[in-house]
Motif scaffolding. Structure first.
Motif, PDB file in Angstrom:
ATOM      1  N   GLU A   1       0.824  -1.223   0.000  1.00  0.00           N
ATOM      2  CA  GLU A   1       0.000   0.000   0.000  1.00  0.00           C
ATOM      3  C   GLU A   1       0.856   1.272   0.000  1.00  0.00           C
ATOM      4  OE1 GLU A   1      -3.208   0.019  -0.368  1.00  0.00           O
ATOM      5  OE2 GLU A   1      -3.219  -2.168  -0.392  1.00  0.00           O
ATOM      6  N   CYS A   2       2.136   1.141   0.308  1.00  0.00           N
ATOM      7  CA  CYS A   2       3.014   2.323   0.437  1.00  0.00           C
ATOM      8  C   CYS A   2       3.145   3.020  -0.916  1.00  0.00           C
ATOM      9  CB  CYS A   2       4.379   1.859   0.939  1.00  0.00           C
ATOM     10  SG  CYS A   2       5.684   3.079   0.707  1.00  0.00           S
ATOM     11  N   VAL A   3       2.974   4.341  -0.927  1.00  0.00           N
ATOM     12  CA  VAL A   3       3.089   5.091  -2.189  1.00  0.00           C
ATOM     13  C   VAL A   3       4.459   5.763  -2.341  1.00  0.00           C
ATOM     14  CG1 VAL A   3       0.614   5.495  -2.472  1.00  0.00           C
ATOM     15  CG2 VAL A   3       1.985   7.140  -1.170  1.00  0.00           C
ATOM     16  N   ARG A   4       5.412   5.382  -1.536  1.00  0.00           N
ATOM     17  CA  ARG A   4       6.790   5.878  -1.644  1.00  0.00           C
ATOM     18  C   ARG A   4       6.859   7.404  -1.486  1.00  0.00           C
ATOM     19  NH1 ARG A   4       5.900   0.594  -2.114  1.00  0.00           N
ATOM     20  NH2 ARG A   4       7.587  -0.587  -3.077  1.00  0.00           N
ATOM     21  N   CYS A   5       6.123   7.918  -0.490  1.00  0.00           N
ATOM     22  CA  CYS A   5       6.092   9.376  -0.330  1.00  0.00           C
ATOM     23  C   CYS A   5       7.348   9.882   0.380  1.00  0.00           C
ATOM     24  CB  CYS A   5       4.854   9.810   0.437  1.00  0.00           C
ATOM     25  SG  CYS A   5       5.029   9.586   2.207  1.00  0.00           S
ATOM     26  N   MET A   6       8.089   8.999   1.043  1.00  0.00           N
ATOM     27  CA  MET A   6       9.345   9.326   1.743  1.00  0.00           C
ATOM     28  C   MET A   6       9.133   9.943   3.135  1.00  0.00           C
ATOM     29  SD  MET A   6      11.946   8.285  -0.153  1.00  0.00           S
ATOM     30  CE  MET A   6      13.399   9.032   0.561  1.00  0.00           C
ATOM     31  N   HIS A   7       7.886  10.212   3.537  1.00  0.00           N
ATOM     32  CA  HIS A   7       7.719  10.915   4.813  1.00  0.00           C
ATOM     33  C   HIS A   7       8.347  10.163   5.983  1.00  0.00           C
ATOM     34  CE1 HIS A   7       6.262  13.268   8.066  1.00  0.00           C
ATOM     35  NE2 HIS A   7       5.721  12.182   8.603  1.00  0.00           N
TER      36      HIS A   7
END
Ligand code: HEM
Ligand code: HEM
Ligand code: SF4
Ligand code: SF4
Length: 371
Positions: free
Chosen positions: A293-299
């Motif tokens: 589910e991770c969208v690789r937003c980097m937060h």
């Protein structure tokens, strides 16, 4: 230096009063060193402010032999008054990937430009090039000769061609990087030399390469084709370091934002609740991520860099179509390829580039950018 002619420029003086360093100060400092064109530039600009119109005859075809880009021609329409800027052409010089220089190189380049042109530079233009501002038509070929023979540098892009590709510092200095951004940038530059120097497109075209989704070159907002490093396996988690963040031994965000006391670090509030896909939980004392589910937003990675790292099965996400057209306003890129491997010689990516350019050159109207 008795023959220097300074003009009366009250409106330019006014520009110095703001909070930021002013180009007026810079030009005057250089002018005092004996460079007349700096005073003439200020004089002509004062006149433009007064008349509310430019005194550059915009554009004009001027360049070096065999190239359709790289030189931006400027002629003054008030040359009798400001003879030292009668011609004042600008050269775009292809910067090294990630803008890595040494000071010896920069000194030599500045010496050359003092000799061949005004000595005025802009490091760097928004596209990334080193910009050498202001020389006469007869100095263009000699400058180009020096650049290519003494410096191993080439001109950058201007006009309806490929603009100088740009990249973040990538693996050279950044542990987040999923790509060798410098190798990609260099390879694209060398592969597409013709497109860089001989305008054949409907309008400009920009490649920008960022090593991870933090996108430090702002590719997603500024380039026709963004190459953004990403991973398709799982975020690497060091559970011990997660605990150290929770216990306050490690500073979140690597100590950034520490000008204020934000209270003790709260992983739930500052990381888990802010995950845009809600795919993180604390399972007892362990941090768990549902990576599908991770969208690789980097937060989460930016907040706890010692505990979390991008995965190891790396490649790029490709997006198209960022631009800032005057009528419609700024527009971000659109996702085209979620994941593509980026390994030398980047054949799969280059097949995509051919398709993309074919489509655009077929369908694009004059001065219409891709997207
Ligand atoms: C809200 C207004 C504006 C927006 C959003 C905007 C946006 C942009 C963007 C996104 C770029 C490209 C950056 C890149 O290549 O990476 C750019 C470049 C440029 N813009 Fe603007 N711009 C605005 C107003 C203006 C105005 C008023 C002028 C001139 C009168 C201007 C002149 C230029 C020039 C000359 C460049 C090329 C600079 C270079 O490559 O060094 N822009 N602008
Ligand atoms: C010494 C003076 C100037 C220099 C060195 C300069 C430099 C440049 C450069 C390098 C570009 C990009 C050209 C390209 O990408 O092909 C550009 C574009 C542009 N400049 Fe200037 N400029 C100057 C004066 C002006 C003035 C006085 C105006 C307007 C009042 C102006 C308005 C623009 C605009 C609107 C563009 C965008 C053209 C496009 O659509 O690509 N510039 N300028
Ligand atoms: S875009 Fe990512 S890899 Fe490149 S410098 Fe920024 S944080 Fe590092
Ligand atoms: S990178 Fe972003 S989306 Fe992925 S787990 Fe971390 S916070 Fe969530």
């Amino acid at each position: 230096m008795a023959d220097l002619k300074k003009h009366d420029t009250p409106m330019m003086e006014d520009l110095k009063s703001g909070p930021f360093p002013s180009f007026v100060d810079d030009l005057e400092t250089r002018g005092k060193g004996g460079v007349q064109c700096c005073y003439d530039l200020l004089g002509q600009m004062e006149l433009s402010y007064e008349h509310k119109e430019t005194h550059w005859k915009h554009g004009g075809i001027v360049g070096v032999f065999g190239y359709g880009g790289g030189v931006i021609g400027r002629y003054s329409d008030v040359a009798e008054e400001f003879p030292s800027i009668a011609h004042f052409h600008t050269l775009r010089v292809n910067q090294p990937a990630s803008k890595f220089y040494n000071s010896k190189f920069l000194r030599k380049l500045c010496d050359m430009w003092d000799h061949r042109g005004s000595g005025v530079t802009n490091f760097h233009g928004s596209t990334g090039d080193m910009i050498l501002i202001g020389t006469t038509t007869d100095q263009l070929e000699p400058t180009f000769y020096d650049l290519t023979h003494q410096f191993d540098m080439d001109l950058g892009g201007s006009g309806s061609n490929l603009r100088t590709p740009a990249c973040c510092m990538g693996k050279a200095r950044c542990e987040y990087s999923c790509l060798d951004t410098q190798a990609i940038c260099y390879d694209l530059t060398m592969t597409y030399q013709d497109e860089l120097h001989r305008p054949a497109f409907p309008y400009k075209f920009k490649f920008k390469v960022s090593g991870c989704p933090n996108d430090c070159v702002a590719a997603i907002a500024r380039s026709c084709c963004s190459i953004i490093g990403t991973w398709r396996d799982n975020i690497r988690i060091d559970q011990k370091a997660v605990k150290a963040y929770m216990g306050g031994e490690l500073k979140p965000n690597a100590g950034a934002h520490s000008d204020r006391d934000w209270g003790p670090f709260d992983i739930q509030k500052e990381v888990i609740d802010l995950c845009p896909s809600g795919c993180m939980v604390m399972d007892g004392k362990e941090l768990k991520i549902d990576d599908r589910e991770c969208v690789r937003c980097m937060h989460c990675i930016n907040t706890m860099p010692s505990a979390l790292r991008p995965g190891v099965d790396c490649g790029a996400t490709i997006l198209n179509g960022a631009k800032a057209p005057i009528l419609e306003g700024a527009q971000m890129s659109t996702l085209i390829i979620p994941f593509i491997k980026m390994e030398y010689p980047y054949d799969e990516f280059k097949e995509f580039v051919d398709l993309m350019w074919d489509f655009w050159m077929e369908e694009g109207k004059n001065r219409e950018r891709l997207g």
